[in-house]
Design a protein around this motif. Structure first.
Motif: not given
Ligand SMILES: C[S@@+](CC[C@H](N)C(=O)[O-])C[C@H]1O[C@@H](n2cnc3c(N)ncnc32)[C@H](O)[C@@H]1O
Length: 218
Positions: A90-94, A131-140
């Motif tokens: 999940a750290e790297d959806p792309e 924290e991982l889930a919140m970290d990806i929010c700015p991008r996704w």
């Protein structure tokens, strides 16, 4: 009903209604109470295996919406047409296969790292995936969007809520009936994403109105 009977009840219901796990009822109850999923929504589901949240997402977003799931584990085929499960972190959806142009209406996280039996360790591990889930929010996650994440309650819970409140307009914990009463599991529902901080790298090209590109094997 005793705790064991409640557990069996939701497991039996899942089997009877064709859901891959009893977790389906947690998402239904979250959505019934907090209204997170709408027809046409694009939904990113982090930690999606075996796929019962994706089954619920499929029903609730309808044919005009889509669910994109990511899990470290392979998800068995046979999910409805408007949802897809991808293997990855999940750290790297792309890296898992989510097109760079996507911006989601809702990010869900039912992620749980393997548990140790130590209440503190498991709590802090669950905080790290939040924290991982919140970290990806700015991008996704689109501004105004919603984040739902599972956490095991403990010492860092208040800090997690405080961090989420910096990024979202409304943040509330919620425990669905389908969660075991004895478990420290709780869901943080965060509505109204304030948008990425100014130093966030820009997302890929926006999808110009139409549906997002469909990955191979959809
Ligand atoms: C409780 S299960 C999810 C159940 C799912 N919501 C359902 O309804 O079928 C938690 C999942 O989180 C996944 N997970 C944990 N850490 C992850 C990560 N960093 N990236 C992707 N998946 C992760 C695990 O592999 C596990 O399958």
């Amino acid at each position: 009903m005793a705790e064991r009977e409640i557990h069996d009840h939701w497991s039996r219901e899942a089997k009877r209604k064709g859901y891959r796990s009893r977790a389906a009822f947690k998402l239904m109850q979250i959505d019934d109470r907090r209204g997170i999923l709408k027809k046409g929504d694009q939904v990113l589901d982090l930690g999606c295996a075996p796929g019962s949240w994706l089954q619920v997402v499929s029903q609730r977003v309808g044919a005009s919406g889509r669910g994109w799931g990511i899990d470290l584990k392979v998800v068995a085929s046979g999910l409805p047409d408007n949802v897809i499960a991808m293997e990855g972190n999940a750290e790297d959806p792309e890296g898992a296969g989510v097109p760079a142009s996507m911006l989601f209406d809702v990010v869900l996280s039912d992620m749980m790292p393997s548990t140790t039996g130590s209440r503190d360790t498991d709590h802090f591990r669950s905080i790290s995936v939040c924290e991982l889930a919140m970290d990806i929010c700015p991008r996704w996650l689109r501004p105004g969007g919603t984040l739902v994440m599972k956490v095991l309650e403990g010492a860092a819970m208040q800090q997690l809520l405080a961090d989420a409140r910096k990024q979202f307009e409304k943040v509330k914990p919620f425990k669905p009936d389908a969660s075991r009463k004895e478990s420290t599991e709780i869901f943080v529902i965060a509505h109204g994403y304030r948008g990425p901080p100014v130093d966030t790298p820009p997302a890929g090209p926006p999808t110009a109105g139409g549906p997002p590109p469909v990955p191979e094997g959809w």
